[in-house]
Design a protein around this motif. Structure first.
Motif, PDB file in Angstrom:
ATOM      1  N   LEU A 181      -5.147 -42.788   3.567  1.00 29.68           N
ATOM      2  CA  LEU A 181      -4.664 -43.046   2.210  1.00 29.68           C
ATOM      3  C   LEU A 181      -5.170 -41.996   1.232  1.00 29.68           C
ATOM      4  O   LEU A 181      -4.433 -41.551   0.348  1.00 29.68           O
ATOM      5  CB  LEU A 181      -5.101 -44.441   1.751  1.00 29.68           C
ATOM      6  N   TYR A 235       5.246 -38.597   4.831  1.00 30.26           N
ATOM      7  CA  TYR A 235       3.853 -39.038   4.890  1.00 30.26           C
ATOM      8  C   TYR A 235       3.737 -40.373   5.607  1.00 30.26           C
ATOM      9  O   TYR A 235       2.861 -40.562   6.451  1.00 30.26           O
ATOM     10  CB  TYR A 235       3.242 -39.139   3.488  1.00 30.26           C
ATOM     11  N   LEU A 236       4.597 -41.338   5.257  1.00 29.33           N
ATOM     12  CA  LEU A 236       4.527 -42.649   5.888  1.00 29.33           C
ATOM     13  C   LEU A 236       4.800 -42.570   7.393  1.00 29.33           C
ATOM     14  O   LEU A 236       4.127 -43.232   8.186  1.00 29.33           O
ATOM     15  CB  LEU A 236       5.502 -43.618   5.216  1.00 29.33           C
ATOM     16  N   GLY A 242      -3.058 -38.968   1.683  1.00 27.99           N
ATOM     17  CA  GLY A 242      -1.721 -39.151   1.116  1.00 27.99           C
ATOM     18  C   GLY A 242      -1.710 -39.059  -0.394  1.00 27.99           C
ATOM     19  O   GLY A 242      -0.826 -38.435  -0.984  1.00 27.99           O
ATOM     20  N   VAL A 243      -2.703 -39.666  -1.031  1.00 23.21           N
ATOM     21  CA  VAL A 243      -2.776 -39.620  -2.495  1.00 23.21           C
ATOM     22  C   VAL A 243      -3.007 -38.185  -2.975  1.00 23.21           C
ATOM     23  O   VAL A 243      -2.363 -37.723  -3.917  1.00 23.21           O
ATOM     24  CB  VAL A 243      -3.888 -40.568  -3.006  1.00 23.21           C
ATOM     25  N   LEU A 265       0.289 -36.156  -2.363  1.00 22.66           N
ATOM     26  CA  LEU A 265       1.323 -36.473  -3.351  1.00 22.66           C
ATOM     27  C   LEU A 265       0.929 -35.982  -4.742  1.00 22.66           C
ATOM     28  O   LEU A 265       1.780 -35.523  -5.513  1.00 22.66           O
ATOM     29  CB  LEU A 265       1.597 -37.970  -3.365  1.00 22.66           C
ATOM     30  N   GLY A 317       6.909 -35.335   0.979  1.00 22.36           N
ATOM     31  CA  GLY A 317       7.032 -36.472   0.087  1.00 22.36           C
ATOM     32  C   GLY A 317       6.544 -37.758   0.741  1.00 22.36           C
ATOM     33  O   GLY A 317       5.802 -37.745   1.725  1.00 22.36           O
ATOM     34  N   VAL A 318       6.994 -38.868   0.210  1.00 20.89           N
ATOM     35  CA  VAL A 318       6.508 -40.169   0.634  1.00 20.89           C
ATOM     36  C   VAL A 318       6.972 -40.526   2.047  1.00 20.89           C
ATOM     37  O   VAL A 318       6.179 -40.989   2.870  1.00 20.89           O
ATOM     38  CB  VAL A 318       6.938 -41.261  -0.373  1.00 20.89           C
ATOM     39  N   VAL A 319       8.252 -40.341   2.348  1.00 18.55           N
ATOM     40  CA  VAL A 319       8.786 -40.757   3.652  1.00 18.55           C
ATOM     41  C   VAL A 319       8.140 -39.984   4.801  1.00 18.55           C
ATOM     42  O   VAL A 319       7.664 -40.595   5.765  1.00 18.55           O
ATOM     43  CB  VAL A 319      10.331 -40.644   3.684  1.00 18.55           C
ATOM     44  N   ARG A 346       1.720 -32.393  -4.810  1.00 24.20           N
ATOM     45  CA  ARG A 346       3.168 -32.184  -4.870  1.00 24.20           C
ATOM     46  C   ARG A 346       3.707 -32.351  -6.289  1.00 24.20           C
ATOM     47  O   ARG A 346       4.576 -31.589  -6.718  1.00 24.20           O
ATOM     48  CB  ARG A 346       3.856 -33.165  -3.928  1.00 24.20           C
ATOM     49  N   ALA A 373       2.555 -35.242   2.991  1.00 23.42           N
ATOM     50  CA  ALA A 373       2.837 -35.769   1.655  1.00 23.42           C
ATOM     51  C   ALA A 373       3.167 -34.645   0.680  1.00 23.42           C
ATOM     52  O   ALA A 373       4.077 -34.775  -0.143  1.00 23.42           O
ATOM     53  CB  ALA A 373       1.640 -36.574   1.149  1.00 23.42           C
ATOM     54  N   GLY A 395      13.647 -36.968   5.745  1.00 24.09           N
ATOM     55  CA  GLY A 395      12.255 -37.374   5.602  1.00 24.09           C
ATOM     56  C   GLY A 395      11.672 -37.870   6.920  1.00 24.09           C
ATOM     57  O   GLY A 395      10.535 -37.561   7.267  1.00 24.09           O
TER      58      GLY A 395
END
Length: 171
Positions: free
Chosen positions: A108, A81-82, A111-112, A115, A77-79, A118, A73, A35
């Motif tokens: 943000l 994206y962060l 990202g939303v 995700l 995934g989350v990682v 996804r 994202a 990630g």
């Protein structure tokens, strides 16, 4: 003031990110490390596209940062994206006069949406051209709406010239 050079730059960067994504997917890495590594090409593309914006006459800057964050994202995934969002935020702060508040809202949002694509769109529609266009258009529309509805944000978003002075022949 044409949108075509911006679109061509984004498409070219996306092709490079896709090659990095494919190469990284073949590596046998632990999920967290994978990630982190997946987030780096998206972060680099987001920072590069911030350096090549289209500036409207009223000072509004249009670039592809949110698209690459949404793609991070959606595909990682989350990682990832962060990782991409934090690096792009630092790049944003370095390139512009604005504070964190104006940069976080579109990030943000991207990202939303990424995700959401996804976990809800991809399982139903797969990786089709239509679903990818839906992702890109949704991110673009929501980020434009969130930025353009606030007049103060739109007029204050001007890149600084201190970073570009080394590129000009006049010193």
């Amino acid at each position: 003031m044409s949108l075509l050079p911006l679109l061509l730059n984004i498409i070219g960067l996306m092709a490079l990110v896709a090659m990095c994504l494919g190469s990284t997917e073949r590596l046998n890495l632990p999920p967290l490390l994978k990630g982190l590594v997946l987030g780096l090409p998206f972060a680099a593309a987001a920072c590069i596209t911030m350096m090549m914006p289209m500036v409207l006459p009223d000072g509004t800057v249009i670039n592809g940062r949110s698209l690459f964050l949404a793609f991070a994202a959606a595909f990682g995934g989350v990682v990832p994206y962060l990782v991409a969002a934090l690096i792009a935020l630092v790049g944003h702060l370095e390139l512009t006069d604005l504070g964190v508040g104006q940069a976080i809202r579109p990030s943000l949002c991207a990202g939303v949406v990424g995700l959401g694509w996804r976990f809800f769109v991809y399982p139903r529609l797969g990786m089709s051209i239509g679903s990818l266009l839906l992702l890109g258009l949704t991110v673009s529309a929501l980020c434009c709406f969130s930025c353009l509805r606030d007049r103060e944000y739109r007029c204050s978003f001007r890149p600084t010239r201190r970073h570009w002075s080394g590129l000009s022949p006049q010193h």
